[in-house]
Design a protein around this motif. Structure first.
Motif, short mmCIF file in Angstrom:
data_model
loop_
_atom_site.label_atom_id
_atom_site.label_comp_id
_atom_site.label_asym_id
_atom_site.label_seq_id
_atom_site.Cartn_x
_atom_site.Cartn_y
_atom_site.Cartn_z
N PHE A 41 8.61 -5.24 -6.66
CA PHE A 41 8.59 -4.07 -6.96
C PHE A 41 7.89 -3.57 -8.23
CE2 PHE A 41 10.54 0.04 -8.65
CZ PHE A 41 9.90 1.06 -7.57
N ASP A 42 8.41 -4.11 -9.47
CA ASP A 42 7.70 -3.79 -10.60
C ASP A 42 6.16 -4.02 -10.76
OD1 ASP A 42 10.01 -3.06 -11.67
OD2 ASP A 42 10.54 -4.79 -12.64
N ASP A 43 5.65 -5.26 -10.23
CA ASP A 43 4.21 -5.40 -10.03
C ASP A 43 3.50 -4.69 -9.15
OD1 ASP A 43 4.89 -7.42 -11.77
OD2 ASP A 43 4.80 -9.33 -10.13
N THR A 44 4.16 -4.26 -8.00
CA THR A 44 3.39 -3.39 -7.24
C THR A 44 3.45 -1.99 -7.63
OG1 THR A 44 4.20 -4.61 -5.38
CG2 THR A 44 3.37 -2.44 -4.80
N PRO A 55 16.00 6.67 -7.76
CA PRO A 55 16.85 5.89 -8.44
C PRO A 55 17.07 4.24 -7.92
CG PRO A 55 17.83 8.12 -8.40
CD PRO A 55 16.71 7.96 -7.50
N ASN A 56 17.24 4.60 -6.48
CA ASN A 56 17.36 3.20 -5.63
C ASN A 56 16.01 2.60 -5.01
OD1 ASN A 56 20.26 3.40 -6.15
ND2 ASN A 56 20.44 4.67 -4.39
N ALA A 57 14.80 3.08 -5.66
CA ALA A 57 13.57 2.62 -4.96
C ALA A 57 13.43 1.20 -4.94
CB ALA A 57 12.35 3.46 -5.51
N GLU A 58 13.81 0.39 -6.23
CA GLU A 58 13.68 -1.01 -6.14
C GLU A 58 14.45 -1.65 -5.08
OE1 GLU A 58 13.51 -4.74 -9.42
OE2 GLU A 58 14.02 -2.80 -9.89
N PHE A 59 15.89 -1.16 -4.95
CA PHE A 59 16.45 -1.54 -4.01
C PHE A 59 15.99 -1.55 -2.49
CE2 PHE A 59 19.69 -0.53 -0.65
CZ PHE A 59 20.49 -1.69 -0.74
N TYR A 60 15.63 -0.41 -2.29
CA TYR A 60 15.09 -0.25 -0.83
C TYR A 60 13.80 -1.01 -0.61
CZ TYR A 60 18.02 3.96 -0.13
OH TYR A 60 19.28 4.80 -0.31
N ARG A 69 0.86 -1.14 -0.09
CA ARG A 69 -0.05 -0.09 -0.04
C ARG A 69 0.81 1.24 0.09
NH1 ARG A 69 -3.79 2.82 4.15
NH2 ARG A 69 -4.91 4.16 2.44
N LEU A 70 2.31 1.15 0.82
CA LEU A 70 3.01 2.16 0.62
C LEU A 70 3.04 2.57 -0.81
CD1 LEU A 70 5.09 1.93 3.81
CD2 LEU A 70 3.97 3.99 3.25
N CYS A 71 3.91 1.58 -1.22
CA CYS A 71 4.26 1.71 -2.76
C CYS A 71 3.21 2.18 -3.38
CB CYS A 71 4.97 0.47 -3.19
SG CYS A 71 5.62 0.40 -4.72
N THR A 72 1.98 1.71 -3.63
CA THR A 72 0.92 2.11 -4.35
C THR A 72 0.47 3.54 -4.27
OG1 THR A 72 -0.87 1.36 -3.00
CG2 THR A 72 -0.17 0.03 -4.52
N LEU A 73 1.01 4.17 -3.22
CA LEU A 73 0.90 5.65 -2.63
C LEU A 73 1.95 6.47 -3.11
CD1 LEU A 73 -0.72 5.56 0.77
CD2 LEU A 73 -2.06 6.08 -1.14
N GLY A 74 3.21 5.83 -3.59
CA GLY A 74 4.19 6.34 -3.93
C GLY A 74 5.26 6.34 -3.26
N LEU A 75 5.42 5.86 -2.06
CA LEU A 75 6.54 5.70 -1.21
C LEU A 75 7.08 4.47 -0.75
CD1 LEU A 75 4.51 7.96 1.18
CD2 LEU A 75 6.13 8.70 -0.24
#
Length: 380
Positions: free
Chosen positions: A300-303, A268-273, A223-229
């Motif tokens: 990450f890519d799916d989310t 740039p490092n979002a997927e890593f985090y 849910r955080l990721c879907t909110l952009g975070l």
């Protein structure tokens, strides 16, 4: 850099104006001249000298040895007092209680409002770690402009940025219905939030339904990721567990805390985090509860493809309108990257006081190695 509020009640209006004058003068002066302090405080020199003596004795300002002129600098203790004074005037804080937590870059206290309702005070202290590293590397903070920018004034500014960022994100998540403490106030490097009646996940030995709790934590990440975070430090140290009655049963509810390292999904490092956050939860549940999920995700890519699908606005975009700009984010991120404070689980914030004594030892080292720099408040 301990919080000592003993002198707080004894400061009069002239003392507060003098302390504020030192803070104001610090924006353009590493050492604020005494005459400038008097001018900024709009008080006569005699009253200012009396106030300076009192403030220096309480370690709220400090005289710099071997300076070319008579002057003072603001200490973290002085910044603490200015923030608390503002929070008191806004009726956000009335009294300060015990310290309940210590992190690598913050201190946590219980405070109360005028009605006795307990709250949490978080004080960001980004200079604590970086200053120790600077001492160990024998840096001379007065030699070059670049080095000066890493000095105490810069640390205080970065601590303010961390507090602004955390409060801004906390407000955005709270308004979006996320399970976080209630944001109640922020001033300078301090913020106030509701006190959660719970325990850090790392302190919990058993849970009745590990699979259910695991799934709920993964849902929080998604849910955080879907909110952009991306949280960036999603681990057992920064997840509180509280109990809620649900009929005749007790439900464990996770509450997320600590947001200074949070980044956008476009980082740039979002997927890593994101992957690191997922792996932290997986590793902890395997080690502590013996639970290993059969589901390899989330990915990450799916989310990321789910962003905006439910009509929710992106919080990483909206927070800039709330006061935390991209420029501020870059400055804070650069600091945290330089000093290695971008999410180390071993030193993450907890709500249990660290009694190891290492802080005391390091403060002693500061006194010995600092040389011409004045001591920090609480350093003995």
């Amino acid at each position: 850099m301990k919080l000592d509020t003993k002198a707080l009640r004894y400061l009069n209006s002239t003392d507060w104006r003098t302390l504020t004058a030192v803070e104001t003068g610090s924006r353009n002066h590493e050492v604020v001249p005494t005459t400038l302090i008097a001018n900024l405080s709009k008080s006569n020199l005699g009253d200012v000298n009396r106030s300076i003596s009192l403030l220096a004795k309480a370690n709220l300002i400090a005289k710099v040895k071997n300076a070319k002129y008579d002057g003072y600098r603001l200490t973290y203790g002085g910044l603490d007092y200015l923030a608390l004074h503002s929070l008191q005037k806004s009726s956000t804080v009335y009294s300060v209680g015990n310290q309940i937590g210590v992190g690598k870059e913050s201190d946590i206290f219980v405070v109360s409002d005028e009605k006795g309702e307990q709250r949490v005070l978080k004080i960001h202290r980004l200079g604590r770690v970086s200053f120790k590293k600077g001492v160990r590397n024998k840096r001379d903070y007065a030699r070059t402009k670049a080095q000066k920018e890493r000095g105490a004034g810069s640390w205080m500014y970065m601590s303010r940025l961390a507090a602004v960022k955390e409060f801004t994100f906390l407000q955005a998540l709270y308004e979006a219905g996320f399970s976080v403490p209630t944001p109640l106030g922020q001033n300078r490097h301090q913020l106030i939030m509701s006190l959660i009646d719970g325990f850090p996940l790392r302190q919990i030995e058993k849970v009745p339904d590990p699979a259910g709790l695991y799934a709920e934590l993964m849902e929080m990440l998604v849910r955080l990721c879907t909110l952009g975070l991306i949280h960036g430090d999603f681990n057992e140290f920064n997840i509180l567990i509280k109990e809620e009655e649900q009929g005749e049963d007790i439900r464990l509810v996770p509450v997320l805390i600590d947001f200074p390292q949070m980044v956008s999904v476009d980082h740039p490092n979002a997927e890593f985090y994101f992957n690191r956050d997922v792996d932290c939860v997986k590793r902890f549940f395997s080690r502590r509860f013996g639970f290993i999920s059969t589901d390899e995700g989330p990915f990450f890519d799916d989310t990321k493809q789910l962003i905006g699908k439910d009509g929710s606005k992106r919080l990483d975009v909206s927070v800039e309108a709330s006061g935390f700009s991209k420029k501020m984010a870059k400055e804070l991120e650069a600091y945290m990257k330089e000093h290695g404070v971008d999410g180390d689980a071993r030193d993450a914030e907890t709500n249990v006081v660290d009694t190891s004594g290492s802080e005391e030892e390091d403060e002693g080292d500061e006194q010995e190695d600092e040389g011409d720099k004045p001591s920090e408040p609480g350093g003995g």
